[in-house]
Design a protein around this motif. Structure first.
Motif, PDB file in Angstrom:
ATOM      1  N   SER A 172       0.776  -1.081  -0.140  1.00  0.00           N
ATOM      2  CA  SER A 172       0.082   0.039  -0.164  1.00  0.00           C
ATOM      3  C   SER A 172       0.863   1.141  -0.074  1.00  0.00           C
ATOM      4  N   PHE A 173       2.245   1.162   0.479  1.00  0.00           N
ATOM      5  CA  PHE A 173       2.974   2.366   0.561  1.00  0.00           C
ATOM      6  C   PHE A 173       3.219   2.978  -0.503  1.00  0.00           C
ATOM      7  N   ASP A 174       3.552   2.103  -1.848  1.00  0.00           N
ATOM      8  CA  ASP A 174       3.728   2.580  -3.053  1.00  0.00           C
ATOM      9  C   ASP A 174       2.667   3.194  -3.816  1.00  0.00           C
ATOM     10  N   ILE A 175       1.377   2.459  -3.562  1.00  0.00           N
ATOM     11  CA  ILE A 175       0.146   2.945  -4.126  1.00  0.00           C
ATOM     12  C   ILE A 175      -0.044   4.480  -3.519  1.00  0.00           C
ATOM     13  N   ASN A 176      -0.245   4.366  -2.226  1.00  0.00           N
ATOM     14  CA  ASN A 176      -0.635   5.774  -1.574  1.00  0.00           C
ATOM     15  C   ASN A 176       0.441   7.034  -1.934  1.00  0.00           C
ATOM     16  N   LEU A 177       1.713   6.561  -1.968  1.00  0.00           N
ATOM     17  CA  LEU A 177       2.997   7.672  -2.326  1.00  0.00           C
ATOM     18  C   LEU A 177       2.732   8.187  -4.000  1.00  0.00           C
ATOM     19  N   LYS A 178       2.365   7.150  -4.653  1.00  0.00           N
ATOM     20  CA  LYS A 178       2.115   7.557  -5.961  1.00  0.00           C
ATOM     21  C   LYS A 178       0.700   8.568  -6.286  1.00  0.00           C
ATOM     22  N   ASN A 179      -0.404   8.194  -5.679  1.00  0.00           N
ATOM     23  CA  ASN A 179      -1.525   8.903  -5.520  1.00  0.00           C
ATOM     24  C   ASN A 179      -1.405  10.342  -4.871  1.00  0.00           C
ATOM     25  N   ILE A 180      -0.629  10.328  -3.766  1.00  0.00           N
ATOM     26  CA  ILE A 180      -0.375  11.694  -3.234  1.00  0.00           C
ATOM     27  C   ILE A 180       0.521  12.407  -3.979  1.00  0.00           C
ATOM     28  N   CYS A 181       1.417  12.009  -4.730  1.00  0.00           N
ATOM     29  CA  CYS A 181       2.510  12.746  -5.418  1.00  0.00           C
ATOM     30  C   CYS A 181       1.805  13.246  -6.855  1.00  0.00           C
ATOM     31  N   GLU A 182       0.882  12.405  -7.350  1.00  0.00           N
ATOM     32  CA  GLU A 182      -0.063  13.123  -8.510  1.00  0.00           C
ATOM     33  C   GLU A 182      -1.173  13.983  -8.102  1.00  0.00           C
ATOM     34  N   ALA A 183      -1.620  13.959  -6.844  1.00  0.00           N
ATOM     35  CA  ALA A 183      -2.413  14.877  -6.354  1.00  0.00           C
ATOM     36  C   ALA A 183      -1.948  16.124  -5.987  1.00  0.00           C
ATOM     37  N   PHE A 184      -0.790  16.046  -5.526  1.00  0.00           N
ATOM     38  CA  PHE A 184      -0.128  17.358  -5.145  1.00  0.00           C
ATOM     39  C   PHE A 184       0.916  17.623  -5.803  1.00  0.00           C
ATOM     40  N   ASP A 185       1.057  17.391  -7.231  1.00  0.00           N
ATOM     41  CA  ASP A 185       2.271  17.967  -8.247  1.00  0.00           C
ATOM     42  C   ASP A 185       3.340  17.505  -7.683  1.00  0.00           C
ATOM     43  N   ASN A 186       3.616  16.461  -7.015  1.00  0.00           N
ATOM     44  CA  ASN A 186       5.074  15.691  -6.671  1.00  0.00           C
ATOM     45  C   ASN A 186       5.511  16.731  -5.695  1.00  0.00           C
ATOM     46  N   ARG A 187       4.956  17.459  -4.739  1.00  0.00           N
ATOM     47  CA  ARG A 187       5.329  18.342  -3.939  1.00  0.00           C
ATOM     48  C   ARG A 187       5.151  17.850  -2.543  1.00  0.00           C
ATOM     49  N   VAL A 188       5.937  16.744  -2.427  1.00  0.00           N
ATOM     50  CA  VAL A 188       6.131  15.667  -1.224  1.00  0.00           C
ATOM     51  C   VAL A 188       7.081  15.371  -0.670  1.00  0.00           C
ATOM     52  N   LEU A 189       7.272  15.334   0.712  1.00  0.00           N
ATOM     53  CA  LEU A 189       8.523  14.933   1.489  1.00  0.00           C
ATOM     54  C   LEU A 189       8.185  13.783   2.288  1.00  0.00           C
ATOM     55  N   LEU A 190       9.274  13.068   2.752  1.00  0.00           N
ATOM     56  CA  LEU A 190       9.005  11.748   3.832  1.00  0.00           C
ATOM     57  C   LEU A 190       9.804  12.033   5.038  1.00  0.00           C
ATOM     58  N   PHE A 191       9.434  11.645   5.972  1.00  0.00           N
ATOM     59  CA  PHE A 191       9.974  11.271   6.922  1.00  0.00           C
ATOM     60  C   PHE A 191      10.676  10.038   7.007  1.00  0.00           C
ATOM     61  N   PRO A 192      11.856  10.119   7.509  1.00  0.00           N
ATOM     62  CA  PRO A 192      12.322   8.545   7.671  1.00  0.00           C
ATOM     63  C   PRO A 192      11.574   7.530   8.353  1.00  0.00           C
ATOM     64  N   GLU A 193      11.596   6.428   8.129  1.00  0.00           N
ATOM     65  CA  GLU A 193      10.916   5.226   8.748  1.00  0.00           C
ATOM     66  C   GLU A 193      10.916   5.255  10.123  1.00  0.00           C
ATOM     67  N   SER A 194       9.938   5.306  11.075  1.00  0.00           N
ATOM     68  CA  SER A 194       9.981   5.279  12.572  1.00  0.00           C
ATOM     69  C   SER A 194      10.111   3.785  12.786  1.00  0.00           C
ATOM     70  N   HIS A 195      10.548   3.731  13.976  1.00  0.00           N
ATOM     71  CA  HIS A 195      10.720   2.317  14.609  1.00  0.00           C
ATOM     72  C   HIS A 195       9.418   1.403  14.534  1.00  0.00           C
ATOM     73  N   ASP A 196       8.108   1.872  14.457  1.00  0.00           N
ATOM     74  CA  ASP A 196       7.086   1.046  14.173  1.00  0.00           C
ATOM     75  C   ASP A 196       6.461   0.991  12.845  1.00  0.00           C
ATOM     76  N   CYS A 197       7.470   1.151  11.810  1.00  0.00           N
ATOM     77  CA  CYS A 197       7.496   0.960  10.410  1.00  0.00           C
ATOM     78  C   CYS A 197       6.552   1.784   9.765  1.00  0.00           C
ATOM     79  N   ASN A 198       6.144   2.872  10.627  1.00  0.00           N
ATOM     80  CA  ASN A 198       5.433   3.956   9.935  1.00  0.00           C
ATOM     81  C   ASN A 198       6.190   5.091   9.167  1.00  0.00           C
ATOM     82  N   VAL A 199       5.697   5.578   8.013  1.00  0.00           N
ATOM     83  CA  VAL A 199       6.305   6.804   7.376  1.00  0.00           C
ATOM     84  C   VAL A 199       5.323   8.067   7.250  1.00  0.00           C
ATOM     85  N   VAL A 200       5.621   9.137   7.730  1.00  0.00           N
ATOM     86  CA  VAL A 200       4.763  10.334   7.602  1.00  0.00           C
ATOM     87  C   VAL A 200       5.130  10.934   6.286  1.00  0.00           C
ATOM     88  N   ALA A 201       4.277  11.172   5.500  1.00  0.00           N
ATOM     89  CA  ALA A 201       4.357  11.985   4.235  1.00  0.00           C
ATOM     90  C   ALA A 201       3.842  13.535   4.436  1.00  0.00           C
TER      91      ALA A 201
END
Length: 251
Positions: A172-201
């Motif tokens: 789901s990560f790649d699917i969500n990231l692709k859709n966020i980037c498309e909706a926001f014209d690739n203006r997206v930053l990511l935090f490093p992965e946290s210890h519980d395998c979450n990544v905040v965009a």
């Protein structure tokens, strides 16, 4: 609707949706603290937007109310609108996790986040949107389509910022990231992965953002001093994690 259940260990109270998977957590002796690291990072819009009277935040997914309580305590100028479909989660947040009742700075709506972002009455209404939508299966966000993220874009003002909790160890990560980037014209930053395998965009709407990282670091330090939110590693983490952002913020 999933059943809402609880557990406690070592002074921490956890929220579950009928399984062992954790949907949120609270330190019982400090209920207004944001306990989980990824939840803390959902407040990253504070790095880029100055809080001011009349500011509006949409929080899609309530959980334990960690973000709600934090904003209610530390961002008195801000009005938060919470969107939560499951009425049991709303009751649990108030009774077990000490989320405040609605007042002039807090509005709780029992409705579907997907319908909320599609509603024309919400267009251009919010300065920031926080998205943390998971169900009992917890294998990826419960709302992840391009249409959903375009809706998130549409309810933002310009400038506006969206933060989204993604699960990094799932397809789901790649699917969500692709859709966020498309909706926001690739203006997206990511935090490093946290210890519980979450990544905040973090996604941006409005004029191009240009800043020296040292200026963003000053802002992070101010937030740390005012709220105790552990922002001291945010800037170095974001600048390292994102290509072409190493030397200065340009997005």
């Amino acid at each position: 609707m999933e059943p809402v259940t609880f557990s406690e260990s070592g002074g921490i109270r956890y929220l579950h949706f009928g399984s062992e998977l954790i949907q949120g957590a609270m330190r019982i002796r400090d209920p207004d603290e944001i306990y989980l690291e990824y939840n803390q990072q959902m407040m990253a819009w504070l790095l880029f937007l100055e809080t001011k009277p009349g500011m509006k935040i949409a929080q899609l997914g309530l959980g334990t109310g960690a973000l709600t309580k934090f904003q209610h305590r530390y961002c008195p100028a801000v009005k938060t609108t919470v969107v939560e479909l499951n009425p049991a989660v709303i009751v649990a947040a108030r009774s077990m996790f000490f989320t405040p009742d609605d007042d002039r700075r807090l509005e709780t709506l029992q409705t579907d986040a997907k319908a909320f972002v599609k509603s024309s009455k919400n267009k251009g209404r919010f300065d920031a949107v926080q998205v943390d939508l998971y169900d009992a299966i917890c294998d990826g966000p419960a709302a992840s389509s391009l249409e959903f993220y375009e809706g998130c874009y549409n309810i933002l003002k310009a400038p506006g910022v969206m933060t989204v909790n993604l699960f990094s160890r799932h397809e789901s990560f790649d699917i969500n990231l692709k859709n966020i980037c498309e909706a926001f014209d690739n203006r997206v930053l990511l935090f490093p992965e946290s210890h519980d395998c979450n990544v905040v965009a973090i996604a941006f709407k409005g004029p191009k953002l240009e800043a020296e990282w040292k200026e963003v670091s000053k802002r992070a330090k101010l937030i740390l001093e005012k709220t105790g939110l552990p922002t001291n590693k945010w800037v170095s983490g974001i600048s390292r994690e994102n290509a072409r952002q190493e030397n200065r913020l340009s997005i």
